[in-house]
Design a protein around this motif. Structure first.
Motif, PDB file in Angstrom:
ATOM      1  N   PRO A  57       1.052  -1.289   0.056  1.00  0.00           N
ATOM      2  CA  PRO A  57       0.194  -0.003   0.169  1.00  0.00           C
ATOM      3  C   PRO A  57       0.927   1.303  -0.023  1.00  0.00           C
ATOM      4  N   TRP A  58       1.817   1.307   0.744  1.00  0.00           N
ATOM      5  CA  TRP A  58       2.643   2.451   0.957  1.00  0.00           C
ATOM      6  C   TRP A  58       3.449   2.620  -0.303  1.00  0.00           C
ATOM      7  N   LEU A  59       4.118   1.574  -0.783  1.00  0.00           N
ATOM      8  CA  LEU A  59       4.850   1.997  -2.349  1.00  0.00           C
ATOM      9  C   LEU A  59       4.015   2.270  -3.216  1.00  0.00           C
ATOM     10  N   VAL A  60       2.734   1.987  -3.227  1.00  0.00           N
ATOM     11  CA  VAL A  60       2.107   2.194  -4.460  1.00  0.00           C
ATOM     12  C   VAL A  60       1.687   3.719  -4.509  1.00  0.00           C
ATOM     13  N   THR A  61       1.788   4.310  -3.430  1.00  0.00           N
ATOM     14  CA  THR A  61       1.395   5.791  -3.359  1.00  0.00           C
ATOM     15  C   THR A  61       2.520   6.458  -4.135  1.00  0.00           C
ATOM     16  N   GLY A  62       3.878   6.222  -4.312  1.00  0.00           N
ATOM     17  CA  GLY A  62       4.783   6.988  -5.100  1.00  0.00           C
ATOM     18  C   GLY A  62       4.521   6.649  -6.480  1.00  0.00           C
ATOM     19  N   VAL A  63       3.838   5.414  -6.762  1.00  0.00           N
ATOM     20  CA  VAL A  63       3.427   5.226  -8.283  1.00  0.00           C
ATOM     21  C   VAL A  63       2.246   6.107  -8.651  1.00  0.00           C
ATOM     22  N   THR A  64       1.253   6.243  -7.870  1.00  0.00           N
ATOM     23  CA  THR A  64       0.173   6.885  -8.250  1.00  0.00           C
ATOM     24  C   THR A  64       0.345   8.254  -7.687  1.00  0.00           C
ATOM     25  N   GLY A  65       1.160   8.555  -6.958  1.00  0.00           N
ATOM     26  CA  GLY A  65       1.276  10.044  -6.620  1.00  0.00           C
ATOM     27  C   GLY A  65       0.114  10.612  -5.617  1.00  0.00           C
ATOM     28  N   ASN A  66      -0.677   9.961  -5.062  1.00  0.00           N
ATOM     29  CA  ASN A  66      -1.996  10.338  -4.354  1.00  0.00           C
ATOM     30  C   ASN A  66      -1.443  10.755  -3.268  1.00  0.00           C
TER      31      ASN A  66
END
Length: 197
Positions: free
Chosen positions: A73-82
């Protein structure tokens, strides 16, 4: 149990916060996994479903739970930029050193994609390592130059990284610095920023 877990996973994927809460109340496991080992919180993060994520975080969901691809979940925030999702996950105590399948922390894909607001927020609000080196031998600064397009968002990312203390002298595995990459690619504005750093 399987039906309740499936209900929770589906609700998280859709971003239905009320149904997420109902599934948890009915006994679904907050760390249930789908066939790709994605947790409900990871599904919510992938879909940028902030309200559903808040319910899951309040229920004790793990922001570091990784799937088969090593996404969390945390790593994905860097991909989505949310940024809202990033902030929703902070109370859960994400591991800022957790690495994705390329050996990178969340700041690196955010820099590559030119997610200016995210880079600004994660640098201000966390202690993330601005000079983390991934398995390719690249830092966030190098990725912003090597994989960016040289446009205004990537220029702003470079400015933010340098202001946060990124080392412009850190070279890639071939010994090439971000400045040399910028000059090779004709990114004059970024080259000027790096030359003045």
């Amino acid at each position: 149990m399987r039906d309740r877990d499936s209900r929770l996973l589906a609700a998280a994927r859709r971003g239905d916060a009320d149904e997420v809460r109902a599934a948890l109340d009915a006994g679904a496991r907050v760390e249930a996994r789908d066939e790709e080992l994605r947790s409900p919180l990871l599904l919510a993060s992938l879909g940028s479903h902030v309200d559903a994520a808040r319910v899951l975080v309040a229920a004790g969901a793990d922001p570091n739970a990784q799937d088969r691809r090593h996404d969390s979940p945390w790593l994905v925030t860097g991909v989505t930029g949310n940024v809202a999702m990033m902030r929703a996950l902070l109370p859960a105590g994400p591991d800022l050193t957790l690495r994705n399948r390329f050996g990178g922390v969340s700041l690196i894909p955010a820099s590559e994609r030119g997610h200016v607001a995210y880079v600004r927020a994660v640098l201000r609000e966390t202690g993330i390592d601005v000079d983390h080196v991934n398995d390719l031998g690249w830092t966030a600064l190098l990725e912003a130059v090597i994989l960016g397009d040289g446009g205004r968002p990537h220029q702003e990312v470079v400015e933010l990284l340098l202001a946060a203390g990124a080392d412009p002298e850190l070279a890639d595995a071939d010994g090439v610095t971000a400045l040399r990459h910028a000059r090779r690619r004709g990114f004059d504005a970024i080259a000027a920023l790096l030359a003045d750093a």
